[in-house]
Structure formats: structure tokens, C-alpha cells
Design a protein around this motif. Sequence first.
Motif, PDB file in Angstrom:
ATOM      1  N   THR A   1       0.623  -1.201  -0.020  1.00 41.30           N
ATOM      2  CA  THR A   1       0.115   0.046   0.042  1.00 41.30           C
ATOM      3  C   THR A   1       0.795   1.408   0.061  1.00 41.30           C
ATOM      4  O   THR A   1       2.010   1.248   0.188  1.00 41.30           O
ATOM      5  CB  THR A   1      -0.944   0.166   1.166  1.00 41.30           C
ATOM      6  OG1 THR A   1       0.155   0.262   2.305  1.00 41.30           O
ATOM      7  CG2 THR A   1      -1.898  -1.109   1.199  1.00 41.30           C
ATOM      8  N   ASN A   2       0.337   2.304  -0.411  1.00 35.28           N
ATOM      9  CA  ASN A   2       0.773   3.787  -0.355  1.00 35.28           C
ATOM     10  C   ASN A   2       2.131   3.936  -1.136  1.00 35.28           C
ATOM     11  O   ASN A   2       3.053   4.286  -0.302  1.00 35.28           O
ATOM     12  CB  ASN A   2       0.919   4.150   1.328  1.00 35.28           C
ATOM     13  CG  ASN A   2       1.137   5.441   1.699  1.00 35.28           C
ATOM     14  OD1 ASN A   2       1.073   6.338   0.698  1.00 35.28           O
ATOM     15  ND2 ASN A   2       1.747   5.777   2.847  1.00 35.28           N
ATOM     16  N   HIS A   3       2.341   3.267  -2.077  1.00 34.50           N
ATOM     17  CA  HIS A   3       3.263   3.442  -2.938  1.00 34.50           C
ATOM     18  C   HIS A   3       4.602   2.664  -2.551  1.00 34.50           C
ATOM     19  O   HIS A   3       5.714   2.751  -3.084  1.00 34.50           O
ATOM     20  CB  HIS A   3       3.931   5.010  -3.248  1.00 34.50           C
ATOM     21  CG  HIS A   3       3.156   5.738  -4.303  1.00 34.50           C
ATOM     22  ND1 HIS A   3       3.371   7.019  -4.659  1.00 34.50           N
ATOM     23  CD2 HIS A   3       1.762   5.429  -4.772  1.00 34.50           C
ATOM     24  CE1 HIS A   3       2.598   7.294  -5.662  1.00 34.50           C
ATOM     25  NE2 HIS A   3       1.485   6.493  -5.664  1.00 34.50           N
ATOM     26  N   GLY A   4       4.178   1.620  -1.613  1.00 30.10           N
ATOM     27  CA  GLY A   4       5.091   0.487  -1.494  1.00 30.10           C
ATOM     28  C   GLY A   4       5.489  -0.110  -2.650  1.00 30.10           C
ATOM     29  O   GLY A   4       4.570  -0.450  -3.723  1.00 30.10           O
ATOM     30  N   LEU A   5       6.603  -0.827  -2.952  1.00 32.20           N
ATOM     31  CA  LEU A   5       6.959  -1.731  -3.970  1.00 32.20           C
ATOM     32  C   LEU A   5       7.624  -3.111  -3.765  1.00 32.20           C
ATOM     33  O   LEU A   5       8.592  -3.197  -3.056  1.00 32.20           O
ATOM     34  CB  LEU A   5       8.036  -0.860  -5.046  1.00 32.20           C
ATOM     35  CG  LEU A   5       8.701  -1.408  -6.036  1.00 32.20           C
ATOM     36  CD1 LEU A   5       7.689  -1.795  -7.279  1.00 32.20           C
ATOM     37  CD2 LEU A   5       9.897  -0.663  -6.658  1.00 32.20           C
ATOM     38  N   THR A   6       7.015  -3.913  -4.640  1.00 35.43           N
ATOM     39  CA  THR A   6       7.740  -5.557  -4.588  1.00 35.43           C
ATOM     40  C   THR A   6       8.138  -5.612  -6.006  1.00 35.43           C
ATOM     41  O   THR A   6       7.417  -5.522  -6.877  1.00 35.43           O
ATOM     42  CB  THR A   6       6.681  -6.495  -4.122  1.00 35.43           C
ATOM     43  OG1 THR A   6       6.474  -6.066  -2.745  1.00 35.43           O
ATOM     44  CG2 THR A   6       7.248  -7.900  -4.353  1.00 35.43           C
ATOM     45  N   SER A   7       9.661  -5.993  -6.072  1.00 30.89           N
ATOM     46  CA  SER A   7       9.835  -6.217  -7.611  1.00 30.89           C
ATOM     47  C   SER A   7      10.429  -7.725  -7.646  1.00 30.89           C
ATOM     48  O   SER A   7      11.071  -8.281  -6.640  1.00 30.89           O
ATOM     49  CB  SER A   7      10.992  -5.174  -7.862  1.00 30.89           C
ATOM     50  OG  SER A   7      11.996  -5.472  -7.176  1.00 30.89           O
ATOM     51  N   VAL A   8       9.968  -8.409  -8.597  1.00 31.71           N
ATOM     52  CA  VAL A   8      10.556  -9.815  -8.637  1.00 31.71           C
ATOM     53  C   VAL A   8      11.258 -10.031  -9.946  1.00 31.71           C
ATOM     54  O   VAL A   8      10.415 -10.078 -11.131  1.00 31.71           O
ATOM     55  CB  VAL A   8       9.240 -10.774  -8.693  1.00 31.71           C
ATOM     56  CG1 VAL A   8       9.846 -12.341  -8.484  1.00 31.71           C
ATOM     57  CG2 VAL A   8       8.188 -10.375  -7.247  1.00 31.71           C
ATOM     58  N   ALA A   9      12.529 -10.383 -10.004  1.00 30.25           N
ATOM     59  CA  ALA A   9      13.275 -10.500 -11.239  1.00 30.25           C
ATOM     60  C   ALA A   9      13.161 -11.960 -11.794  1.00 30.25           C
ATOM     61  O   ALA A   9      13.180 -12.215 -12.916  1.00 30.25           O
ATOM     62  CB  ALA A   9      14.762 -10.225 -10.810  1.00 30.25           C
ATOM     63  N   GLY A  10      12.660 -12.915 -10.798  1.00 33.64           N
ATOM     64  CA  GLY A  10      12.418 -14.230 -11.257  1.00 33.64           C
ATOM     65  C   GLY A  10      10.890 -14.475 -11.377  1.00 33.64           C
ATOM     66  O   GLY A  10      10.203 -13.733 -12.085  1.00 33.64           O
ATOM     67  N   THR A  11      10.488 -15.587 -11.031  1.00 38.33           N
ATOM     68  CA  THR A  11       8.930 -16.076 -11.317  1.00 38.33           C
ATOM     69  C   THR A  11       8.335 -15.712  -9.891  1.00 38.33           C
ATOM     70  O   THR A  11       8.778 -16.086  -8.629  1.00 38.33           O
ATOM     71  CB  THR A  11       8.569 -17.169 -11.657  1.00 38.33           C
ATOM     72  OG1 THR A  11       9.358 -17.436 -12.864  1.00 38.33           O
ATOM     73  CG2 THR A  11       7.372 -17.534 -11.851  1.00 38.33           C
ATOM     74  N   LEU A  12       7.173 -14.988 -10.107  1.00 37.96           N
ATOM     75  CA  LEU A  12       6.154 -14.896  -8.784  1.00 37.96           C
ATOM     76  C   LEU A  12       5.152 -15.871  -8.834  1.00 37.96           C
ATOM     77  O   LEU A  12       4.510 -16.142  -9.853  1.00 37.96           O
ATOM     78  CB  LEU A  12       5.255 -13.284  -8.993  1.00 37.96           C
ATOM     79  CG  LEU A  12       4.234 -13.400  -8.029  1.00 37.96           C
ATOM     80  CD1 LEU A  12       4.968 -13.223  -6.598  1.00 37.96           C
ATOM     81  CD2 LEU A  12       3.430 -12.013  -8.087  1.00 37.96           C
ATOM     82  N   ILE A  13       5.115 -16.751  -7.831  1.00 38.28           N
ATOM     83  CA  ILE A  13       4.245 -17.952  -7.732  1.00 38.28           C
ATOM     84  C   ILE A  13       3.380 -17.665  -6.484  1.00 38.28           C
ATOM     85  O   ILE A  13       3.885 -17.600  -5.353  1.00 38.28           O
ATOM     86  CB  ILE A  13       5.011 -19.346  -7.521  1.00 38.28           C
ATOM     87  CG1 ILE A  13       6.042 -19.200  -8.545  1.00 38.28           C
ATOM     88  CG2 ILE A  13       4.225 -20.606  -7.220  1.00 38.28           C
ATOM     89  CD1 ILE A  13       7.327 -20.546  -8.259  1.00 38.28           C
ATOM     90  N   VAL A  14       2.211 -17.865  -6.669  1.00 38.38           N
ATOM     91  CA  VAL A  14       1.073 -17.476  -5.677  1.00 38.38           C
ATOM     92  C   VAL A  14       0.207 -18.433  -5.634  1.00 38.38           C
ATOM     93  O   VAL A  14      -0.294 -19.155  -6.391  1.00 38.38           O
ATOM     94  CB  VAL A  14       0.341 -16.132  -6.006  1.00 38.38           C
ATOM     95  CG1 VAL A  14      -0.767 -15.615  -4.857  1.00 38.38           C
ATOM     96  CG2 VAL A  14       1.197 -14.980  -6.330  1.00 38.38           C
ATOM     97  N   ASP A  15       0.111 -18.985  -4.375  1.00 33.19           N
ATOM     98  CA  ASP A  15      -0.793 -19.960  -4.119  1.00 33.19           C
ATOM     99  C   ASP A  15      -0.939 -21.274  -4.946  1.00 33.19           C
ATOM    100  O   ASP A  15      -2.111 -21.607  -5.641  1.00 33.19           O
ATOM    101  CB  ASP A  15      -2.355 -19.605  -3.937  1.00 33.19           C
ATOM    102  CG  ASP A  15      -3.517 -20.216  -3.021  1.00 33.19           C
ATOM    103  OD1 ASP A  15      -3.111 -21.006  -2.213  1.00 33.19           O
ATOM    104  OD2 ASP A  15      -4.670 -20.246  -3.399  1.00 33.19           O
ATOM    105  N   PHE A  16       0.414 -21.589  -5.011  1.00 32.95           N
ATOM    106  CA  PHE A  16       0.518 -22.946  -6.030  1.00 32.95           C
ATOM    107  C   PHE A  16      -0.325 -23.898  -6.123  1.00 32.95           C
ATOM    108  O   PHE A  16      -0.827 -24.309  -7.275  1.00 32.95           O
ATOM    109  CB  PHE A  16       2.090 -23.121  -5.881  1.00 32.95           C
ATOM    110  CG  PHE A  16       2.460 -24.017  -6.977  1.00 32.95           C
ATOM    111  CD1 PHE A  16       2.861 -23.550  -8.216  1.00 32.95           C
ATOM    112  CD2 PHE A  16       2.510 -25.532  -6.833  1.00 32.95           C
ATOM    113  CE1 PHE A  16       3.345 -24.591  -9.263  1.00 32.95           C
ATOM    114  CE2 PHE A  16       2.697 -26.229  -7.798  1.00 32.95           C
ATOM    115  CZ  PHE A  16       3.335 -25.788  -9.255  1.00 32.95           C
ATOM    116  N   PHE A  17      -0.868 -24.419  -4.996  1.00 32.15           N
ATOM    117  CA  PHE A  17      -1.642 -25.429  -4.970  1.00 32.15           C
ATOM    118  C   PHE A  17      -3.053 -24.956  -4.776  1.00 32.15           C
ATOM    119  O   PHE A  17      -3.993 -26.006  -4.556  1.00 32.15           O
ATOM    120  CB  PHE A  17      -1.304 -26.527  -3.698  1.00 32.15           C
ATOM    121  CG  PHE A  17      -0.072 -27.041  -3.851  1.00 32.15           C
ATOM    122  CD1 PHE A  17       0.254 -28.206  -4.827  1.00 32.15           C
ATOM    123  CD2 PHE A  17       1.037 -26.701  -3.096  1.00 32.15           C
ATOM    124  CE1 PHE A  17       1.630 -28.923  -5.017  1.00 32.15           C
ATOM    125  CE2 PHE A  17       2.248 -27.276  -3.234  1.00 32.15           C
ATOM    126  CZ  PHE A  17       2.613 -28.239  -4.382  1.00 32.15           C
TER     127      PHE A  17
END
Length: 420
Positions: A225-241
Motif C-alpha cells: 500500500t501507499n506506493h510501497g513496491l515489490t519487484s520480482v526478477a524471477g517468477t512470482l508464484i502465488v498459492d501454487f496448490f
Amino acid sequence: MGSTWTNTETLAVGRYGNATVQIRNGGSVVTDGNSTIAVDDESTSAVTVDGEGSNWTTNGILSVGQWGNGSLFVVNDGTVTSTSARIGDRDTSTGKVSIDGAGAIWTLSDSLQIGLNGSGSLKISSGGVAITPAAAIGVNGGSNGEVTVDGFGSSWSVNEFLTVGRVGDAQLYIVDGGNVNCEVGWIASNSTSNGRVILDGSGSTLATSGELRIGQYGNGRLTITNHGLTSVAGTLIVDFFGNTNSHVDLATGGQLALFGDADDSISQFLDLVEGTDAIRYWDHDLLQWSHITTGTLGDDYTLEYLTTGDLAGYTLLTVGSLDDLPDLPGDFNNDGFVNAADYTVWRDNLGTEVSLPNEATTFGQVTSEDYNTWRANFGSVAVDSSHTGANVPEPASLALAGCLVAAGLIWRGRSLALAR
């Protein structure tokens, strides 16, 4: 300056009773074996490393709170060098480490475990730095670990794996310009784990040079939130199963950058994500978190492929806007979100003859009335003129509210005297 205490074997600070060690004015302590703060479960003990040139080097395992209540404070250019470390070692223990101020540095050559079996916390603030090859928060069953990286210049560098919730419960707060970087990040890596990462404030960043896994098996959440930033150079994996218990949530200018050219559509952007694509935004019309695909490009979010700067080659997803926001009571820094940053503005100006944005009164003095306004509106988010108003549930700094409110009660007492 130059005073040295060398231990050829182990160092125990508070084996059965309480103990305090202060390393100051350029003093140095060297331990060739393991070092422990608060050995017995009835011990409450602390070590402080304070001042330029002051250093504690331990060549074995550093345990902060082995069975008891242990604390380590590194301040004012003090430095600590360790092999590996455990904060909150055993199930009866509480361990706390604070790295506070520019020049305060903790460097490890092996792993850091925060909440190994007990309760462990690490706070890096005001330009402090921690560096470690690998780290885990909330390691074993029944444990709880918490890390806060707070303020511009404050950073935590994990050269390899960072796990937030290995088997136990874990929280990582990156706020007000703090920075965390790692090679691979895991949030809730075991079926029994609960992991939460919260980014709040412009300049607050989480960067991985490899993949980021959220809810590989457990309950994982990344909130930006509020202009926070997450950067992922590889792969983003969310809730894989596909257990539907893990998400990426963005609101009020929250940003997510994934490597690749994918700004044509949200579907193209989600092609960069593995797992269930569980990325949500705060829907002001429905007053709930909604899947990003239900939003409108250019209204609820934007996509931009970047060709210059540190994120060249990334596509940036930004949710919401901070432009043209209406007045929001308690929003003392006028950023459209009532959060911990506004408490800091109130605290730092308490008793002074200044006017804060969105303050409770117009008399010009910051008083307890302004604190009460902040507390009553904590978590509120400003919306544009087409909406009537909304609150974002579990905002980025909501988990900090308990300690801030407790602290605020103390400040409130002081403010009554100042306001008279």
C-alpha cells in the motif's frame, strides 16, 4: 577506545540471574565460542553495543533469549559480527534485537533464525543495516517471529533464501522507506505456517533477484500500500496448490513489478505469474478485495513497461492513485491513508504551534485531540469524489496499531500537560 575483552570459549550474559553488558566508546568484545543472552528461563538480560568503533564479534552461535528474555541493542555506529544467530531460541524464550541508526550494522556469515522455537523480533530502523546469507522468521511449530525494517536507509540484505513463516507464524513489516532484498523469498512455506509481508509507504521495497513464492503450502499474504513496491526478477508464484488461502493485495498506490514486457493487458501481466494468479485490489465500489481482472485499466490500476532505471525490463502494476484525494481526518501527512506514518507526524509535533493537514482543531497546536482523531480513523483510505468513502480492511500498518495505540496512551498523558 581500544579496550578489549576476549573470551576463548563461550560467553553467557545472564545464566541464571539478570545481567547487562555495555560495549561503548570504541570498546571490543570477542568470543571464540558461542554467545548467549538470557540462558535460564528466569533471566532477563541485555547487551548494548553503542558508538563508533564499538564492536562485538562472536565466532559461534549467538543466541538472544535462549530460554529467558534476552535483548541486543546496536546503536550509534556500533557493529556486531556473528557466525549464525537465533532470536527467541527455545519455547519459553523471548528475544529482541534492535539495529538503530545510520552506521549501526549487524553482519552474519551464516543463517539468522528469528523465532526459532519461542518469540523473536528484529527491528532495523533509522538507517540501520543487517546482512546475512540466509534467514527464516517463525521457524518451528509454535514459534512466532517478527521483523520490522523502518525508515529510509534502513535495510536488510539476505543473500540467499528468506523465509517468512517456515513452520510457525511470521510477520515482516517494511515501512516508511525501508528496504529488504533477497535472492529467493518464501512466504508461508509449510502447511502449518502463517506468513505475512506488509509494505507501506513511498520508498518501501521488497526485491528478489530470483523467485518469490507466496503460500507454497501454508497461509501467505503480501500486502502493498501507499506506493510501497515489490519487484520480482524471477517468477512470482502465488498459492501454487490452489488452496485459496494466499494472496497479493494492493491498494492506495501499491506497486508490483515483474520482469518481462507485459503491459498490453492484465491477462498478459498475469501470464508472468505461476499458481492461481491470486492478485487482488481494493474495490471502492464493492468495499472489498477483488481479483485484479475485475478492475478497469486506467481507472483501478495502470500497467507500464519500463525501459530505464533500476526496473528497466520490468512491467509495473500500480493500483489506485493518491491524486486529488479529499480531506481525511487523521491523515497528517496528507497521503490519502491514515496509518503509522501519521502517528509519527503527530508524535514528533506534539505540543508545538504548527498546523497539521486534516487535524482535529484549527487552533494550530498539536494536542491529544489530534491523537484521538488519528486513532478513530486508523486504517481509513481517501477515495475520489465519485465514492462516498471506504476503509481498507487489514491495512498495511494495521498490525502495528496495537503497539502504536499503547504508545499513544503514554504520549496522550504527556500531551494533556503540553496542551495546558
